[in-house]
Design a protein around this motif. Structure first.
Motif, PDB file in Angstrom:
ATOM      1  N   ALA A 230      -8.503   6.583  -0.024  1.00 48.54           N
ATOM      2  CA  ALA A 230      -8.674   5.129   0.055  1.00 48.54           C
ATOM      3  C   ALA A 230      -7.398   4.456   0.538  1.00 48.54           C
ATOM      4  O   ALA A 230      -7.429   3.544   1.387  1.00 48.54           O
ATOM      5  CB  ALA A 230      -9.084   4.582  -1.308  1.00 48.54           C
ATOM      6  N   LEU A 231      -6.252   4.924   0.033  1.00 51.81           N
ATOM      7  CA  LEU A 231      -4.986   4.353   0.474  1.00 51.81           C
ATOM      8  C   LEU A 231      -4.700   4.710   1.933  1.00 51.81           C
ATOM      9  O   LEU A 231      -4.181   3.886   2.695  1.00 51.81           O
ATOM     10  CB  LEU A 231      -3.848   4.856  -0.416  1.00 51.81           C
ATOM     11  CG  LEU A 231      -3.767   4.201  -1.800  1.00 51.81           C
ATOM     12  CD1 LEU A 231      -2.791   4.952  -2.686  1.00 51.81           C
ATOM     13  CD2 LEU A 231      -3.366   2.736  -1.683  1.00 51.81           C
ATOM     14  N   ARG A 232      -5.057   5.907   2.334  1.00 54.96           N
ATOM     15  CA  ARG A 232      -4.835   6.317   3.727  1.00 54.96           C
ATOM     16  C   ARG A 232      -5.602   5.422   4.688  1.00 54.96           C
ATOM     17  O   ARG A 232      -5.051   4.940   5.691  1.00 54.96           O
ATOM     18  CB  ARG A 232      -5.246   7.773   3.923  1.00 54.96           C
ATOM     19  CG  ARG A 232      -5.140   8.243   5.377  1.00 54.96           C
ATOM     20  CD  ARG A 232      -5.487   9.712   5.509  1.00 54.96           C
ATOM     21  NE  ARG A 232      -5.505  10.091   6.919  1.00 54.96           N
ATOM     22  CZ  ARG A 232      -6.578  10.025   7.689  1.00 54.96           C
ATOM     23  NH1 ARG A 232      -7.744   9.594   7.183  1.00 54.96           N
ATOM     24  NH2 ARG A 232      -6.518  10.377   8.953  1.00 54.96           N
ATOM     25  N   HIS A 233      -6.862   5.175   4.398  1.00 56.28           N
ATOM     26  CA  HIS A 233      -7.665   4.326   5.287  1.00 56.28           C
ATOM     27  C   HIS A 233      -7.110   2.895   5.319  1.00 56.28           C
ATOM     28  O   HIS A 233      -7.072   2.253   6.380  1.00 56.28           O
ATOM     29  CB  HIS A 233      -9.127   4.319   4.840  1.00 56.28           C
ATOM     30  CG  HIS A 233      -9.845   5.603   5.124  1.00 56.28           C
ATOM     31  ND1 HIS A 233      -9.998   6.109   6.399  1.00 56.28           N
ATOM     32  CD2 HIS A 233     -10.445   6.502   4.296  1.00 56.28           C
ATOM     33  CE1 HIS A 233     -10.675   7.253   6.359  1.00 56.28           C
ATOM     34  NE2 HIS A 233     -10.943   7.516   5.093  1.00 56.28           N
ATOM     35  N   ALA A 234      -6.664   2.401   4.171  1.00 55.58           N
ATOM     36  CA  ALA A 234      -6.091   1.049   4.126  1.00 55.58           C
ATOM     37  C   ALA A 234      -4.785   0.993   4.910  1.00 55.58           C
ATOM     38  O   ALA A 234      -4.502   0.009   5.609  1.00 55.58           O
ATOM     39  CB  ALA A 234      -5.857   0.633   2.671  1.00 55.58           C
ATOM     40  N   LEU A 235      -3.976   2.036   4.825  1.00 55.32           N
ATOM     41  CA  LEU A 235      -2.720   2.085   5.583  1.00 55.32           C
ATOM     42  C   LEU A 235      -2.982   2.143   7.083  1.00 55.32           C
ATOM     43  O   LEU A 235      -2.268   1.517   7.871  1.00 55.32           O
ATOM     44  CB  LEU A 235      -1.896   3.293   5.143  1.00 55.32           C
ATOM     45  CG  LEU A 235      -1.219   3.154   3.774  1.00 55.32           C
ATOM     46  CD1 LEU A 235      -0.767   4.511   3.255  1.00 55.32           C
ATOM     47  CD2 LEU A 235      -0.032   2.200   3.868  1.00 55.32           C
ATOM     48  N   LEU A 236      -3.984   2.872   7.484  1.00 58.58           N
ATOM     49  CA  LEU A 236      -4.342   2.915   8.906  1.00 58.58           C
ATOM     50  C   LEU A 236      -4.744   1.530   9.397  1.00 58.58           C
ATOM     51  O   LEU A 236      -4.350   1.099  10.489  1.00 58.58           O
ATOM     52  CB  LEU A 236      -5.476   3.917   9.135  1.00 58.58           C
ATOM     53  CG  LEU A 236      -5.092   5.401   9.104  1.00 58.58           C
ATOM     54  CD1 LEU A 236      -6.351   6.274   9.127  1.00 58.58           C
ATOM     55  CD2 LEU A 236      -4.184   5.749  10.287  1.00 58.58           C
ATOM     56  N   ARG A 237      -5.523   0.805   8.582  1.00 59.59           N
ATOM     57  CA  ARG A 237      -5.943  -0.554   8.970  1.00 59.59           C
ATOM     58  C   ARG A 237      -4.747  -1.494   9.054  1.00 59.59           C
ATOM     59  O   ARG A 237      -4.762  -2.449   9.837  1.00 59.59           O
ATOM     60  CB  ARG A 237      -6.966  -1.097   7.966  1.00 59.59           C
ATOM     61  CG  ARG A 237      -8.326  -0.409   8.027  1.00 59.59           C
ATOM     62  CD  ARG A 237      -9.366  -1.206   7.256  1.00 59.59           C
ATOM     63  NE  ARG A 237      -9.037  -1.344   5.851  1.00 59.59           N
ATOM     64  CZ  ARG A 237      -9.403  -0.478   4.899  1.00 59.59           C
ATOM     65  NH1 ARG A 237     -10.095   0.620   5.232  1.00 59.59           N
ATOM     66  NH2 ARG A 237      -9.085  -0.686   3.634  1.00 59.59           N
TER      67      ARG A 237
ATOM     68  N   LEU B 217       0.831  -1.205   0.000  1.00 55.35           N
ATOM     69  CA  LEU B 217       0.000   0.000   0.000  1.00 55.35           C
ATOM     70  C   LEU B 217       0.866   1.256   0.000  1.00 55.35           C
ATOM     71  O   LEU B 217       0.564   2.238  -0.683  1.00 55.35           O
ATOM     72  CB  LEU B 217      -0.929  -0.016   1.214  1.00 55.35           C
ATOM     73  CG  LEU B 217      -1.972  -1.143   1.236  1.00 55.35           C
ATOM     74  CD1 LEU B 217      -2.615  -1.245   2.605  1.00 55.35           C
ATOM     75  CD2 LEU B 217      -3.024  -0.914   0.154  1.00 55.35           C
ATOM     76  N   GLY B 218       1.957   1.212   0.763  1.00 54.99           N
ATOM     77  CA  GLY B 218       2.867   2.349   0.784  1.00 54.99           C
ATOM     78  C   GLY B 218       3.507   2.578  -0.568  1.00 54.99           C
ATOM     79  O   GLY B 218       3.673   3.724  -1.008  1.00 54.99           O
ATOM     80  N   ALA B 219       3.879   1.493  -1.254  1.00 55.77           N
ATOM     81  CA  ALA B 219       4.471   1.620  -2.586  1.00 55.77           C
ATOM     82  C   ALA B 219       3.478   2.236  -3.561  1.00 55.77           C
ATOM     83  O   ALA B 219       3.857   3.039  -4.433  1.00 55.77           O
ATOM     84  CB  ALA B 219       4.922   0.245  -3.090  1.00 55.77           C
TER      85      ALA B 219
END
Length: 362
Positions: free
Chosen positions: A335-342, A310-312
């Motif tokens: 969307a990526l921010r929420h996935a990174l938080l999870r 996700l970071g990449a």
């Protein structure tokens, strides 16, 4: 069932005094536990091997090395390092040369995982040198592969690519074509990361042919992904041919990943493929579809790997904003921010929040 039978046989032979066979079967059980993803069980068995050797007066250096290797596989590098040094201390004169190679190799690999690059390099170079003198190409190849990862950690990507190539050559000498194919694939990926187009492309074609011959489709998918990453990195706003080539490379990588049997590795490769496809198109609906699928696949991976994928993807969007003058949408970054938080990647999630703030300001 097979594990239960094996454990029962070990107990029977140990009680009957057949320690040599019990020792060998315990080693088999360690490998079986690791293969089934049971590192805690493997660690217990490895400790039993060492204890059994101690009780019977046999050499404990070999069992201690096995224990150290198991600790390394169980992600306990501190304990693995201690076990390797203990094995070297307890080695008998007739086995010391072999144990020293193994202790240096395991110790170097443990130091690498602990982030101690200089100590890791010293031990791994020693393992490579000693194994070459003892004409043990397999151990030399393993030491070189570990050295390649040290180079990656230090940002020496081209040096890492060369180390992987040499590791592959040693694995071929050791008659281990699968390890050689894996090292060749990693060499290609390293050349691609370094932006060495010709080196990566030529080597990828040869490596893919070998992987197909070995029936290793996951390596073919990995190689296609490395070339897709390279194509994405070479795009520019005024190069339409380059953008088209990147789109085709990403589509091929997605195709080869999609046909793989379901495994954690294939899920990882599919996640990367979908996140690449999101970056390879400007169609809003296609980007949304690929991003959603990529996030779903990446979120199902183990946490460190999930965060890395996700970071990449987030960093890729930022690269595209510079190379293509294509700012990411707020919806994509959110969307990526929420996935990174999870995934527990708070630092990267904070970076995404900063990007959102910039997009809002713009």
């Amino acid at each position: 069932m097979r594990l239960a039978q094996l454990r029962g046989r070990i107990a029977t032979f140990a009680r009957g005094g057949n320690y040599d066979l019990a020792h060998r079967l315990l080693g088999d059980l360690v490998r079986a536990d690791l293969a089934l993803g049971l590192p805690a069980d493997a660690l217990q068995r490895a400790r039993q091997v060492a204890q059994l050797a101690e009780e019977t007066g046999d050499s404990v250096a070999g069992p201690l090395i096995s224990l150290a290797a198991t600790l390394l596989a169980a992600e306990s590098p501190d304990a693995a390092l201690q076990g390797a040094m203990a094995a070297l201390d307890r080695a008998r004169p007739d086995e010391r040369a072999r144990i020293e190679v193994m202790a240096s190799l395991i110790g170097g690999a443990a130091q690498r995982r602990l982030g101690n690059s200089s100590d890791a390099r010293y031990l791994l170079e020693r393992a490579r040198s000693l194994s070459s003198k003892q004409n043990d190409p397999m151990l030399a190849g393993l030491a070189l592969a570990e050295l390649a990862w040290v180079d990656h950690a230090e940002g020496n990507v081209l040096q890492a690519a060369t180390c992987f190539e040499f590791a592959a050559a040693f694995f071929r000498r050791a008659d281990n074509p699968h390890a050689a194919a894996e090292s060749d694939a990693l060499s290609v990926a390293s050349f691609a990361t370094a932006g060495e187009v010709e080196a990566a492309t030529l080597r990828a074609a040869r490596a893919a042919d070998v992987a197909r011959a070995l029936k290793r489709p996951e390596l073919v998918a990995f190689l296609d992904g490395a070339l897709a990453d390279l194509a994405l990195a070479r795009r520019s706003a005024d190069d339409e041919d380059g953008r088209r080539a990147a789109s085709e490379a990403c589509a091929l990588a997605a195709e080869t990943a999609e046909v793989l049997p379901p495994t954690p590795l294939s899920r990882d490769l599919r996640a990367q493929a979908r996140l690449r496809q999101m970056r390879a198109t400007t169609d809003v609906l296609d980007r949304e579809r690929h991003l959603e699928a990529g996030i779903d696949l990446a979120s199902g991976l183990e946490r460190p790997r999930s965060g890395a994928r996700l970071g990449a993807a987030l960093l890729g969007l930022l690269d595209d904003a510079v190379a293509l003058a294509l700012a990411p949408s707020s919806a994509e970054v959110s969307a990526l921010r929420h996935a990174l938080l999870r995934s527990g990647e708070d630092d990267l999630a904070e970076m995404a929040a900063g990007v959102l703030a910039e997009l809002g300001a713009g």
